[in-house]
Scaffold this motif. Sequence first.
Motif, short mmCIF file in Angstrom:
data_model
loop_
_atom_site.label_atom_id
_atom_site.label_comp_id
_atom_site.label_asym_id
_atom_site.label_seq_id
_atom_site.Cartn_x
_atom_site.Cartn_y
_atom_site.Cartn_z
N ARG A 201 -4.49 12.24 -0.09
CA ARG A 201 -4.52 11.45 -1.33
C ARG A 201 -3.15 10.81 -1.59
O ARG A 201 -3.05 9.63 -1.89
CB ARG A 201 -4.94 12.34 -2.50
N ARG A 202 -2.09 11.62 -1.45
CA ARG A 202 -0.73 11.09 -1.67
C ARG A 202 -0.39 10.00 -0.66
O ARG A 202 0.26 9.00 -0.98
CB ARG A 202 0.28 12.23 -1.57
N LEU A 203 -0.78 10.25 0.58
CA LEU A 203 -0.52 9.27 1.64
C LEU A 203 -1.20 7.94 1.32
O LEU A 203 -0.59 6.87 1.43
CB LEU A 203 -1.02 9.83 2.98
N ARG A 204 -2.45 8.01 0.90
CA ARG A 204 -3.17 6.78 0.56
C ARG A 204 -2.52 6.04 -0.60
O ARG A 204 -2.47 4.81 -0.62
CB ARG A 204 -4.63 7.11 0.20
N GLU A 205 -2.04 6.80 -1.57
CA GLU A 205 -1.37 6.16 -2.73
C GLU A 205 -0.14 5.37 -2.30
O GLU A 205 0.24 4.40 -2.93
CB GLU A 205 -0.99 7.23 -3.75
#
Length: 229
Positions: A201-205
């Motif tokens: 999720r953090r990577l996608r953000e």
Amino acid sequence: MANRVLVVDDEKLIVKGLRFSLEQEGMEVDCAYDGESALNMIREQEYDIVLLDIMLPKLNGLEVCQQTREFSSVPIIMLTAKGEDMDKILGLEYGADDYITKPFNILEVKARIKAIIRRTKKQQAAAEKSKIVEAGALKLNSESRRVFINNREVNLTAKEFDLLELLAFNPNKVYSRENLLNTVWGYEYLGDVRTVDVHIRRLREKIEDNPSDPKYVHTKWGVGYYFQG
């Protein structure tokens, strides 16, 4: 940049002739007249190729070649006496890339040098390229551990980078959460698979224009995650 050559031979006339001829081709030429000096120069300087005579004082060419291979992969062409087949075989076994028999034709020497330098540079370029993944606006450099989107650097944590690197170098391969946990965090890691979801999720953000409709890191429902450029 000019190619840099080290010529090693104790016959000064041969060295002088080689130096003159190679400089005519725009190469930078250093010279050594014994094995010990040659080895020190190879340690201290970056060369594109070394021309190395076998019969040398202090250390012979085979010893220089063998010791050079302990710390450098610089291309080496051995200069061998005519008919000394064992020298040629040993030279190749000790790590030489090629050999030329004396007396030699200077045109052949230049052709061999150019061919080996060309091949080496091509291999280096391929190796460099293999460390980089480019997909759409995303560029990942494995060696420098940097990621760019539209040429602007994105700051990832170590684990975010490791996740993206694994997925990006194996496009379209679906990794389960357990697989990612084992590969990126290690088998001894005691956390649960939700750790992977949080990092994804953090990577996608950070890398996606729209994290809820990702362009790069996709979800295979019920299975895991995969990368698609």
